[in-house]
Each structure stands twice: as C-alpha cells, then as structure tokens.
Design a protein around this motif. Sequence first.
Motif, PDB file in Angstrom:
ATOM      1  N   LEU A 131       0.697  -1.070  -0.190  1.00  0.00           N
ATOM      2  CA  LEU A 131       0.044  -0.004  -0.037  1.00  0.00           C
ATOM      3  C   LEU A 131       0.804   1.341   0.097  1.00  0.00           C
ATOM      4  CD1 LEU A 131      -2.728  -1.178   2.382  1.00  0.00           C
ATOM      5  CD2 LEU A 131      -3.211  -0.417   0.080  1.00  0.00           C
ATOM      6  N   VAL A 154      -2.652   7.513   1.288  1.00  0.00           N
ATOM      7  CA  VAL A 154      -2.055   6.070   1.263  1.00  0.00           C
ATOM      8  C   VAL A 154      -0.928   5.606   1.309  1.00  0.00           C
ATOM      9  CG1 VAL A 154      -2.322   4.109  -0.619  1.00  0.00           C
ATOM     10  CG2 VAL A 154      -3.961   5.875  -0.535  1.00  0.00           C
ATOM     11  N   ILE A 157      -0.663   6.006   5.818  1.00  0.00           N
ATOM     12  CA  ILE A 157      -1.356   5.750   7.067  1.00  0.00           C
ATOM     13  C   ILE A 157      -1.047   3.919   7.160  1.00  0.00           C
ATOM     14  CG2 ILE A 157      -3.735   4.880   7.898  1.00  0.00           C
ATOM     15  CD1 ILE A 157      -4.301   7.441   7.406  1.00  0.00           C
ATOM     16  N   GLY A 158      -0.696   3.434   6.432  1.00  0.00           N
ATOM     17  CA  GLY A 158      -0.088   2.015   6.821  1.00  0.00           C
ATOM     18  C   GLY A 158       1.323   2.226   7.360  1.00  0.00           C
ATOM     19  N   TYR A 160       2.614   4.307   9.276  1.00  0.00           N
ATOM     20  CA  TYR A 160       2.686   4.601  10.534  1.00  0.00           C
ATOM     21  C   TYR A 160       2.959   3.230  11.570  1.00  0.00           C
ATOM     22  CZ  TYR A 160       1.161   9.160   9.102  1.00  0.00           C
ATOM     23  OH  TYR A 160       1.265  10.373   8.136  1.00  0.00           O
ATOM     24  N   ALA A 161       1.652   2.428  11.238  1.00  0.00           N
ATOM     25  CA  ALA A 161       1.724   1.161  11.923  1.00  0.00           C
ATOM     26  C   ALA A 161       2.888   0.366  11.540  1.00  0.00           C
ATOM     27  CB  ALA A 161       0.249   0.388  11.506  1.00  0.00           C
TER      28      ALA A 161
ATOM     29  N   VAL B 116      -5.398   4.155  13.468  1.00  0.00           N
ATOM     30  CA  VAL B 116      -4.206   3.772  13.555  1.00  0.00           C
ATOM     31  C   VAL B 116      -3.578   4.231  14.913  1.00  0.00           C
ATOM     32  CG1 VAL B 116      -1.970   3.789  12.557  1.00  0.00           C
ATOM     33  CG2 VAL B 116      -3.904   3.166  11.497  1.00  0.00           C
ATOM     34  N   ILE B 120      -1.826   2.427  18.196  1.00  0.00           N
ATOM     35  CA  ILE B 120      -0.463   2.823  18.742  1.00  0.00           C
ATOM     36  C   ILE B 120      -0.633   3.321  20.136  1.00  0.00           C
ATOM     37  CG2 ILE B 120       1.607   4.108  18.699  1.00  0.00           C
ATOM     38  CD1 ILE B 120       0.821   4.527  15.391  1.00  0.00           C
TER      39      ILE B 120
ATOM     40  N   VAL C 167      -6.993   3.810   1.800  1.00  0.00           N
ATOM     41  CA  VAL C 167      -6.591   4.263   3.117  1.00  0.00           C
ATOM     42  C   VAL C 167      -7.336   3.558   4.044  1.00  0.00           C
ATOM     43  CG1 VAL C 167      -6.847   6.130   4.466  1.00  0.00           C
ATOM     44  CG2 VAL C 167      -6.147   6.581   2.032  1.00  0.00           C
ATOM     45  N   ALA C 170      -5.533   0.283   4.619  1.00  0.00           N
ATOM     46  CA  ALA C 170      -4.289   0.348   5.154  1.00  0.00           C
ATOM     47  C   ALA C 170      -4.282   0.539   6.567  1.00  0.00           C
ATOM     48  CB  ALA C 170      -3.546   1.542   4.653  1.00  0.00           C
ATOM     49  N   GLY C 174      -3.108  -1.835   9.459  1.00  0.00           N
ATOM     50  CA  GLY C 174      -2.385  -1.168  10.549  1.00  0.00           C
ATOM     51  C   GLY C 174      -2.815  -1.634  12.079  1.00  0.00           C
ATOM     52  N   LEU C 178      -0.976  -4.132  14.811  1.00  0.00           N
ATOM     53  CA  LEU C 178      -0.606  -3.721  16.151  1.00  0.00           C
ATOM     54  C   LEU C 178      -1.496  -4.278  17.261  1.00  0.00           C
ATOM     55  CD1 LEU C 178      -0.465   0.350  15.154  1.00  0.00           C
ATOM     56  CD2 LEU C 178       1.210  -1.168  16.251  1.00  0.00           C
TER      57      LEU C 178
END
Lengths: 505, 152, 358
Positions: A131, A154, A157-158, A160-161, B116, B120, C167, C170, C174, C178
């Motif tokens: 992504l 796009v 966002i992924g 960061y994780a 997200v 975290i 998005v 994503a 994510g 996590l």
Amino acid sequence: MSPFAGVQFASPEVIQHAPALMIAAPLTAACVAALSPSARWAWFSSLGGALFALWMALCLAADVAQSGVVSYAVGGFAPPLGIELRVDDLGVFFSLLVSILGVATSLASASLLRLELPERDHALMQAGFMLALTGLLGLTATGDAFNAFVFLEVSSIGTYALVAMGASRDRRALTAAFQYLIMGTIGATFFVIGVGLLYSVTGTLNMTDMAEKLSASSSDRAAIAGLVLITVGLALKAAMFPLHAWLPGAYSAGPSVVVAFLAGTATKVSVYLLIRFLMDVAGGLEGAGEGLLNWLIAPMAGIAAVVASVQAVFQTETRRILAFSSIAQIGYVLLGVTSGSVAGLTAALFLLFAHAMIKTVIFLCLGAIGHRGAQLETLAGAGREAPWTITALAIAMLGLAGAPFTAGFLAKWRLLGALADGGRIWAVVAIAVSSLTALVYCARILETMVFRTRRSSASGVSEASPAALAAIWFLAASSVWYGLDASALYDLARQAAASAMGASS
Amino acid sequence: MTLALALTPYVYGLGFFMMAAGLLIALTSRHLIKRLIGLGVFQTSAGVFYILLSKVSGGTAAIRLEADSPAARSLASRLDAAYIATHGVDGVVYSNPLPHVLILTAIVVGAATLAVGLSIIVRIRETYGTVDFEELAALEAKALRDGREDEA
Amino acid sequence: MTRLLAAPEAELVFAALLLTLLAGLVLALLAARSVLTCILLMSVFSLTMALWLMVMDAPDVAFTEASVGAGVSTMILLGAALSSTDVIPSVRPGRFWFPAVACLAAFIGMALALSDLPVFGDPGSPPSSYVGRLYLEHTPHDIGAPNVVTAVLASYRGFDTLGETSVILAAGVGVLLLLGGSLNSRDPVSEDVSLRISAGSPVLSVAARLLIPIICLYAFYVLAHGEFGAGGGFQAGVILAAALILHALVFGVRETMRALPVGVVRSCAALGVLGYASIGFIAILHGGRFLDYDALLSPVFEAGLPSSHLAGGHHHWGQRLGILGIETGVMLAVASTMTAIFYAFAGRVSRSDEAGAA
C-alpha cells in the motif's frame, strides 16, 4: 538523449495504460497479500506487484522519452473534470526510483521480516508495504492536486503502523511511530489546506489547469498563502530542517525493511512534490515559487546540511547516525533544487537517486545480518561474521562519505560545481563543511564494523540470506556503476531537470 | 450581498481559528489521546474551509431536480428570477458539489488516522504503562542513558 | 428584492451561528482537563458539524460525519480511553510557548489571505463557477444519476475514491498488525463479560434480533440509494458495521467472532478493494480507460437494454452498474475494516480487564 529512447518494453495496448497499471499493480498485490494464507504467498504477491510496477515504470519511461508528456484520463473523463495522471521526465525519474527500490526491498523483505517479526504478521506487513508503494507511485504520476493528498495518505497511514511494528526489536518504535503519525498528519493537512486555498482562487484541482488559472488571476495573496502552506506541509513530510524531529526516531526504531524502503523513497517523493508545486504550479505566479525556494527553503537546507551532520557525529546508535545523515542529504538535495539552474537541479536529482540507493543498501544490510543492538559498538567485528553483507555495506558507506569512484562522490562534485557556477558560495561552504563532518561518522562506522574485533561472543550477527544478498548487491553494484559511468543516470536526471525548469520559465 | 460581505471574514476567521486551536492541542497536550482529538479537530476544520467555499447563496444540495417539479418551484419562489437565470443550472441553483466529495474523502482519512493512532496508544500504554507525554519522554531519556551504559 | 433574498441570507446567518457554536466547542476542548470530557466534546463537535453541513447543503458529507465522526470515532476513542488515566495534567510552559507561537503564525498567515478569498455564498466565485458548475451541468448527460455528489465521487473522481478505500484497508491492516496478535488464535477472547451490556437479558436479545436485520436492510438501502439521494458505500459500510457491533454488545464479542472470524473480516476488506480495482481492470479489458464505466458493458449486451445510449456516446447503464459495483466494494471494505477495528479494541479491553482482575 534518454537511455530509454526507442526501446519498447511492451505492446502499445499495454503501454497506453502504463500510468494506471503502475499504481493499480501494487494495490492489487496488497489485497492479495492480505488474503494470503501464508507468509510465503504474501511475499510472492508483493514481489510480483513490485516487479509489475517496475515493468510499467520502464514502459512509461520509454513512452515519455518518445512523446514528452504522457497524459492519462482516469475513468475516461478529460481534465479538469476527471483525474489526470500526468507523467513527464521528472515524474518518470521518480517512478523509476520508487519502483526499483520497491523491487529490491520486496526481494529482501521475506528474510528480513523473519529476523524481526513473528510469522503471523508477515502477510499484513507485506500488504502494508505494497500500500505504501501504491501511494508513492501514485504521487509520482498524478496530475491532480487533491489526488496527490489522497496518495500522500495512502502512502502514510499504513506506514505509521509498520514503523510501530519495530517495537519487537526496540520498544521506542511505538512512541516514534506516534510522533511520526502526528507530524505526518499535520503535514498532510497543511498540504490539503494549501490546495484548498489554491482551489479557492482557481476553481480547479488539476495542476496544469491551476498553473494557467493562477497566471490569469489577481488573487495573489490567497495563492501565495496556499503555496506557503503546501511548502510547510511537504517540508514536514520531507523532514526538512527544522521540521525533521520525527525522522530520527522513526528510522532508528522501525523494522529494517520498512526503514530501508522509507529512507529511499518517502522523503524523496515529498521533494518531488515540492518541485512540482513550486516550479510547475507556481510558475503562473510571478516570482512566488522562486521567492519561496530562495528565501525559505535554501537557507533551511544550508543549515540542515551543517547542523544535521554535526548531530550525526554525536550519536552513539548506528541507525540514528544514518537518520541524521539523511536529514543532511535532504539539505544537499534542496540546495541543488534551489540553485535556479538546470545544472544544479540535475546534480541534485542525481544525488537524490544515488543517496536513495545507498541508504536503502545500508538499512537492508543492518536488517539482513540480524543486528538487533541499537548502539554502534554492538556492530564491532561484524565484518568477520558476515563478510559479503558488510562488504556491500562498506561500499555504500564509502558512497555516503563521498569517496572517489562512487556515485556519491560524482553527485556531490557536480553539485558543488553547479552551485559555484551559480555564485552560491555559502552553499558550497555548507556542503563542504557537512561532507567533511560526514567523513568522521562514516569512518567511525566503517572502523567499528570492519577493523574492530568484538568483545563478547553473542553478537547475533550472521550472513544475509541469498535473496537479501541479491537485492543488496544489485543496489550496491549499481551505485558503483553510476560512479564509474554516470552517463545513463545523468542523462535521465538532466532531462528531468530540464522538464521541471522548462515549465517554470 | 452586503450581509454576506460582512459575514465572509467572520466565517473564514472562525475556520482558521479552529484549525489553529486543533493544531495547538495536537502539538502541546500531555495526554496522547487528547493529542489525537486535537489532530481530528485540525483535519475537520480544514474540511470546514472547503465546505465554506462550496456554499452558494440560495442554493440547494447538489441532487438534480426537474425544473418544473414542486420542490424546484418552491425553491425558485424564494429567489429572484434573474439570479436563477444567471447562476442556476436548468432553473435550479445548487451548491458546489466538488468540495463535498473532497471532504467526504478527508473525513474517512481522518477516521483511519484516528484508528491507527489509537492502536499505537493502546500499545504504548501496554508497553510503558503511561500515556502521558512528559512521563514517556522521561522514560525514553532514561532508557537511552541505560542503553549506552549497558551496551558500551 | 430584499424580501426575496431574505431566505438565503437567513441561511448564511444560521450557518455562521452554528460555526460560532463549533468554535466554542473547540475552545471548551482546549480547556478540558479530563479525557472523557474531551471525547464527549469531540462527539458533540461532530454532531454539530453534521448539522452545520446540512445547513451548508452537504447532506452526503453530513451523513458521513455523523456516522464516522460522531459514531465510529467516539466508539473507538472510548474503547482506547477505558483503561487509561482520565486526568490531563497541565502543560509545562516551556513546552507550550513555541508551538503556541507556531500556531499563531499559521493563523495569521491564513488570515492574511482573507481579503482574496471568495465572498461567503458567492455564486460567481471561481470554485462555484468553474469545475463545480461543470459537474452540475454534465452529470445528467454523462452519468445519468441525479445525485451529483455520488456521480463525482464514484465516477468523475472514482480514482480518488479508490485511493480512499485503500486508506481504509491500510488502517485495517495497521490496526490488525498492532492489536490483532491475540485475535488470530482459535479462542480469541476468553471471557468478555466486560463488553456485554447485560448477560442474557431477554428484552435486549429480542430487540437486537429484531433490529439487526433491519439495520442491515437499511445499509443496503443507503448503498443502492446513493445515486438518488444522500448515501453511498461509506455510510452503508458504517451502518453494516454498526449492526455487527450491536450484535457483539448484546451477545458478546466472542459470539460475534465465532459467527464472523477475524480472518474472514480481513479477507472481506481486501476483497472490497480488490473488487473496486477489478472494475477498473474490466474497463481496460473492454478497451476503455482505467475505471471508465462507459466501457463496462459489451456493446451487444448494451443494445438490448432500454435507452442505453444517449447523445455523446455515454452509457448510463454502464455508469450505473460501475457506480453500484464500486460502492459495493467500498461498503465491503468499510464494514469489514470497522468490524476488524472493533474486534481489535474489544479484544484488548477484555484482555486488560483480565490482567487487572488477576
């Protein structure tokens, strides 16, 4: 003369859809990776997606070499109603960079992930990685200002994780990822407010159309405020001094494969967008783009080059040294971008490409040898445990230091020449001081890894896997090749620079 | 139009104020969750700016009406015929749909960021036992010193 | 003349008043010293925002803001805040002044642009008179759907929406990375009493059994109705997820996860985006551009449909099918991602409760 002129990588039916397929391929791969039953299948899917994207980028490069600018109306609606993908020499330069590094990182990803994360996370990591690749490739191709914001998100966002997943090696990854998320989102939101201000003046979101409308408009203040906000937002994303605080944490604590990809691409693509907006879109506003470049970006870039290099010297952790070095390198590149000459921009793009490859090699190497310690000292004697990997790493470090016969040397040399020709002696001095400082930390890293012997037996360092070695050596060898014979890459960079400067004049 | 002229700096000013306030919360609050909330306000306020651009005085939502339908006629009765003729589309004045589409996208992006970010934060709380910015900074500084001593 | 324009002007004044209320809520948020207060203020802010958006003629955005901002965001914020300290200590002055000056500078910078911004409500401003107006004029001819927002979202700017759906994917990826670690095992949440409002209350369970199918039906109505009125894939997806969350609240997360395991949810999110992209690929295979719905249906098939061709060669059946197709993909992706996010947070909450009890 572009090295791609006259080459045909696919049939015309495929080539005409290359801009869209280049973006859609990694997106599809991301979905397939998320659906995959095993880590292995997810890896195949990610490798396939990255290879397909590279193939499309090559098709695009050949197409651009032939026809100048490639415009693709997504959905069949002509701009400004529809979203236009618009790829010129500058865009394709960055598409190639991102897709090459995407393939290399993806090739090495399976073995690097195995060293740092449990198997059940691999499929989702690959999906997140694809992504991010989708977003960055979208940024290099899009001709629509709001679409750029969407792809910016796009790609982020992924990510960061993904950075936070470094917590299995270094728990500081969590706080670093949070900082990255806040700063990245603020940057993207500044960008979108700036686009909104430009939209309020022009009524359109298509960048080419925007530039035309701006030259006819009298509402300069809103447009300039918009450009300033876009510049600040992208400066945050590109980790331009003094907005770089998120970068050292994210680079030092994130999973190696993620950092290797980000270090080579994410900040670089933000620089591309900066060039796109300040030279193309601002072209219609008399002096606004140049004013921002000369009076806002250039001084900051000069300070970044010196300060970040000095900060790098005082770091004790390997990855933090490299992170500060990246901030300094962004400074060099921006000094070239702001030089106002085709030669300066060419050298800046050449340096950007070389540095992206070098940094990716270094971070891949650090991950591939299974190095978990943060401190540089823990790398002592690694050269004996993993000679092949450390040799590649040493080559890359020499390039980073700017040793002769490497692409890094050639790029810096040309950049200094272009800046001196343009009468920017202060920039020459900044880069020279910064480069000399860089010698100190590069020498320290090399000395620790190659010449020192380790004290304890449990260093945990081992030779990289064959796939990772292939990726690392491919990039390291190309960086040496560009140091010996730079003509192909240099031609690409010069055409990219000419197309950017041509649009601004 | 004079009323609209007087309102213009006021509404944009409020929008900009909300952006600045959200940004301030995102940058300074000690509680990480409040930082994310501030970030959300900042993003939403950017949307406010776009929506302010989309409003057309006397307009209606951008869902096309037949010109001679009762709804269209009742809308037209509130407006000047000349105004409709200049600014209407087939006899009806609509607000600008484009910013609506963009902000719909932005809202969803904001929710994704929030999800997200909160994940975290949950991990930070489980790992460090606190979500206070100052305490986290102190813990990290301590870990950095210890790391240097341990590994050296 | 003044009497005739009174209604529109009153509308502008009302919008300005609501905006004042919103700014007041932000001020309150700035001063709030409790996390719970902040979350509630945020929720009220979102609902007021939805109201303001209705006044500003943006029902689609209002619908989304109400369901995403006030609904989903509040829920996950509460989920994450449950076991953290509630009191927010005051900021050290040393850490406050530099960001405050930066924010003030940003505010002044934007305020300097004020004199060049279009007048509030001006129909002749560049945004309202150029591309925005073109969409209003061209939609009946190009797309054939009355809701111009849906037409722009799904067709003219369908590529943006594809990015937006990515998005969401994503974010789902994510969050699962996590927090999903504990969800993959066979019996993910050992005992999740903390999230059941009432264990075994017959009234709740009967009401839920009645409500859940109706909510699902409503989601599909919102999905299909998007071309004609406010609604579409995003809103439908959130509503569908709301039905699942209601199920989890009444019957327990474990029960919901048994019916719809996290692996299935994750696959559905990916399939939603994949389906969206495939519509783009089908268009290419039929000789159109990526996401060109005009090319979706083969000419032979289209000829048999009533009034399929209009002047200018646009294909309304293809457009409608394409819009419905991508909106379904969006709904699938949104609903699955929201559910995955709920699972992830709910799983964590019950786990940390156990840890607290032990």
